[in-house]
Design an enzyme around this catalytic site. Structure first.
Site, PDB file in Angstrom:
ATOM      1  N   CYS A 263       0.814  -1.221   0.000  1.00  0.00           N
ATOM      2  CA  CYS A 263       0.000   0.000   0.000  1.00  0.00           C
ATOM      3  C   CYS A 263       0.847   1.271   0.000  1.00  0.00           C
ATOM      4  CB  CYS A 263      -0.949   0.013   1.199  1.00  0.00           C
ATOM      5  SG  CYS A 263      -2.222  -1.241   1.061  1.00  0.00           S
TER       6      CYS A 263
HETATM    7  N1  COA Z   1     -20.504  -9.018   8.514  1.00  0.00           N
HETATM    8  C1  COA Z   1     -20.967  -9.099   9.774  1.00  0.00           C
HETATM    9  N2  COA Z   1     -20.186  -9.339  10.834  1.00  0.00           N
HETATM   10  C2  COA Z   1     -18.873  -9.515  10.617  1.00  0.00           C
HETATM   11  C3  COA Z   1     -18.306  -9.455   9.325  1.00  0.00           C
HETATM   12  C4  COA Z   1     -19.192  -9.202   8.259  1.00  0.00           C
HETATM   13  N3  COA Z   1     -18.755  -9.120   6.990  1.00  0.00           N
HETATM   14  N4  COA Z   1     -16.983  -9.651   9.412  1.00  0.00           N
HETATM   15  C5  COA Z   1     -16.699  -9.828  10.710  1.00  0.00           C
HETATM   16  N5  COA Z   1     -17.830  -9.767  11.435  1.00  0.00           N
HETATM   17  C6  COA Z   1     -17.965  -9.920  12.881  1.00  0.00           C
HETATM   18  C7  COA Z   1     -16.942 -10.878  13.436  1.00  0.00           C
HETATM   19  O1  COA Z   1     -17.433 -12.192  13.384  1.00  0.00           O
HETATM   20  C8  COA Z   1     -16.767 -10.360  14.844  1.00  0.00           C
HETATM   21  O2  COA Z   1     -17.811 -10.905  15.638  1.00  0.00           O
HETATM   22  P1  COA Z   1     -17.531 -11.386  17.147  1.00  0.00           P
HETATM   23  O3  COA Z   1     -17.086 -10.148  17.856  1.00  0.00           O
HETATM   24  O4  COA Z   1     -18.863 -11.871  17.558  1.00  0.00           O
HETATM   25  O5  COA Z   1     -16.456 -12.410  17.035  1.00  0.00           O
HETATM   26  C9  COA Z   1     -17.040  -8.875  14.748  1.00  0.00           C
HETATM   27  O6  COA Z   1     -17.733  -8.671  13.517  1.00  0.00           O
HETATM   28  C10 COA Z   1     -15.812  -7.991  14.797  1.00  0.00           C
HETATM   29  O7  COA Z   1     -14.856  -8.459  13.834  1.00  0.00           O
HETATM   30  P2  COA Z   1     -13.463  -7.749  13.655  1.00  0.00           P
HETATM   31  O8  COA Z   1     -12.640  -8.465  12.652  1.00  0.00           O
HETATM   32  O9  COA Z   1     -12.862  -7.501  15.009  1.00  0.00           O
HETATM   33  O10 COA Z   1     -13.944  -6.352  13.010  1.00  0.00           O
HETATM   34  P3  COA Z   1     -13.215  -4.958  13.037  1.00  0.00           P
HETATM   35  O11 COA Z   1     -14.122  -3.974  13.663  1.00  0.00           O
HETATM   36  O12 COA Z   1     -11.806  -5.026  13.514  1.00  0.00           O
HETATM   37  O13 COA Z   1     -13.113  -4.591  11.480  1.00  0.00           O
HETATM   38  C11 COA Z   1     -11.474  -4.568   9.728  1.00  0.00           C
HETATM   39  C12 COA Z   1     -12.363  -5.391  10.614  1.00  0.00           C
HETATM   40  C13 COA Z   1     -10.667  -5.488   8.831  1.00  0.00           C
HETATM   41  C14 COA Z   1     -12.349  -3.666   8.863  1.00  0.00           C
HETATM   42  C15 COA Z   1     -10.553  -3.671  10.599  1.00  0.00           C
HETATM   43  O14 COA Z   1      -9.900  -4.438  11.586  1.00  0.00           O
HETATM   44  C16 COA Z   1      -9.495  -2.963   9.798  1.00  0.00           C
HETATM   45  O15 COA Z   1      -9.793  -2.169   8.933  1.00  0.00           O
HETATM   46  N6  COA Z   1      -8.186  -3.199  10.122  1.00  0.00           N
HETATM   47  C17 COA Z   1      -7.082  -2.581   9.431  1.00  0.00           C
HETATM   48  C18 COA Z   1      -7.070  -3.073   8.056  1.00  0.00           C
HETATM   49  C19 COA Z   1      -5.959  -2.546   7.235  1.00  0.00           C
HETATM   50  O16 COA Z   1      -5.634  -1.407   7.209  1.00  0.00           O
HETATM   51  N7  COA Z   1      -5.367  -3.408   6.508  1.00  0.00           N
HETATM   52  C20 COA Z   1      -4.403  -3.045   5.594  1.00  0.00           C
HETATM   53  C21 COA Z   1      -4.808  -3.553   4.292  1.00  0.00           C
HETATM   54  S1  COA Z   1      -3.748  -2.967   3.095  1.00  0.00           S
END
Ligand code: COA
Length: 374
Positions: free
Chosen positions: A156
């Protein structure tokens, strides 16, 4: 040493859009089909049933409402769930080169320059369509530029690392100008069947034209300085290439060819790394953060950008001070901060300072401090 200016940017946006609702409908159809076909294994507790995704979750977790893609039909087909991008003949332009040419033509037009004014092309992206010949050399051929081109990959952060490379060459005098191009077919490296990340990415291509300040003919930004840093982490990783056409021998599953991440860890570790990087960069230039009129940040997650903006400015950024484009484009890897720069820089005044910053796998972080020069 020559001074360097950014005189043009261009954005190629694919024609096809997938809204969160369309995406979730396709994912849920896939999940139902998977659960039906694997009912026995699920009942015996040998595998876990797939849960439904939700548009509300996607928006709340990321700020994304839609994404542009190069092929919508394959991604939304519950039997395919990846872009269907047919293999092209060796004599045909590659997909990335086509995207790149569109963005480069727009950037040159804004600069008031032509292909004859380009000395170097750097194709800097997270994933390249092939290993060699370099996509940059193909873009050079399609545009009809002279000089040289090469590809580079810092995930990125590719755009800002590319801008630093171009800036340093222009400063030193080995070239007068460069196009830094970021074609990102993120739909190819995304596992659209993984509920935790299926909503994250979109496709796009950006181009940035840099040249000697003395050659600038149009309104432009002077590049004051650049700063790059890396620190190894396995939390964002792709082990095995990216554009799926058929699985390589020995691979029974495509997961190893795609983007994988520990999203929560990335969030927690990268936010302080980036905030400190920006503050160090500003300190080395003796620029107080209060003097920054705009932050064009990497576009991965809205909450992440809000944290970084608050840490850098010491307050909540005001409307327009830290523009986001990820609600429309999703995460477009290296291109995200350049889309934000391209779409939200016209209304700055002479001598206003702004900072482009990208971050991601590696970990890597790159920042470019610019000043509106006219
Ligand atoms: N729909 C509904 N629920 C979902 C889901 C979806 N598509 N995906 C995950 N969940 C649920 C999970 O099961 C989890 O449930 P639980 O708490 O009951 O176990 C809950 O939502 C939280 O999941 P989590 O992975 O902790 O979500 P988050 O709030 O951290 O968001 C990301 C996920 C990936 C969006 C976030 O962590 C992020 O953006 N991180 C940085 C990413 C980044 O910059 N990456 C670099 C890429 S170049």
């Amino acid at each position: 040493m020559y001074k360097v200016a950014i005189t043009g940017t261009g954005v190629f946006t694919p024609k096809e859009v997938i809204t969160n609702d369309e995406l979730v409908k396709a994912f849920n159809a896939y999940a139902d089909k998977f659960n039906f076909e694997n009912n026995d294994l699920i009942e015996r507790g040998e595998i876990v049933a797939k849960e439904h995704s939700s548009s509300d979750f996607i928006f709340a977790a990321s700020g994304i409402t839609q994404r542009y893609v190069m092929d919508k039909s394959g991604i939304l087909d519950p039997n395919i769930m990846h872009p269907s991008l047919p293999k092209r003949d060796d004599d045909a332009p590659s997909i990335m080169a086509e995207m790149a040419v569109d963005a480069c033509v727009k950037a040159l037009k804004q600069s008031g320059k032509t292909a004859a004014d380009v000395d170097c092309i750097i194709v800097a992206a997270s994933n390249h369509e092939r290993a060699y010949p370099a996509i940059a050399v193909e873009v050079q051929d399609l545009l009809g530029t002279s000089g040289f081109g090469f590809d580079m990959n810092v995930a990125c952060s590719s755009a800002t690392f590319g801008i630093q490379s171009a800036t340093d060459m222009i400063k030193a005098g080995s070239i007068r100008s460069a196009l830094v191009v970021n074609p990102e077919i993120c739909s190819g490296h995304l596992e659209w069947r993984d509920r935790d990340c299926h909503f994250i990415f979109g496709d796009v291509c950006t181009a940035t034209f840099l040249e000697r300040l003395e050659d600038a003919k149009v309104a432009h930004f002077e590049v004051i300085s650049t700063k790059c840093a890396t620190q190894f982490s396995n939390n964002i990783r792709n082990n095995n290439g990216f554009l799926r056409r058929s699985l390589p021998e020995g691979l029974t599953d495509q997961r190893d060819m795609q983007f994988m991440q520990e999203g929560r860890k990335v969030f927690k570790q990268v936010v302080p790394m980036v905030s400190n990087h920006i503050l160090d960069h500003l300190a080395s230039e003796k620029v107080d953060a209060s003097k920054l009129k705009r932050l064009w940040l990497h576009q991965a997650n809205k909450a992440m950008n809000d944290f970084i903006g608050r840490k850098v400015l010491g307050r909540t950024p005001e409307e327009g001070e830290q523009p986001n484009i990820l609600q429309d484009y999703a995460n477009t890897s290296s291109a995200g901060s350049i889309i934000a720069f391209s779409q939200h820089s016209d209304n700055l005044n002479k001598d206003d300072l702004g900072l482009i910053c990208s971050f991601g796998a590696g970990y890597s972080v790159g920042s470019v401090l610019v000043k509106r020069a006219s």
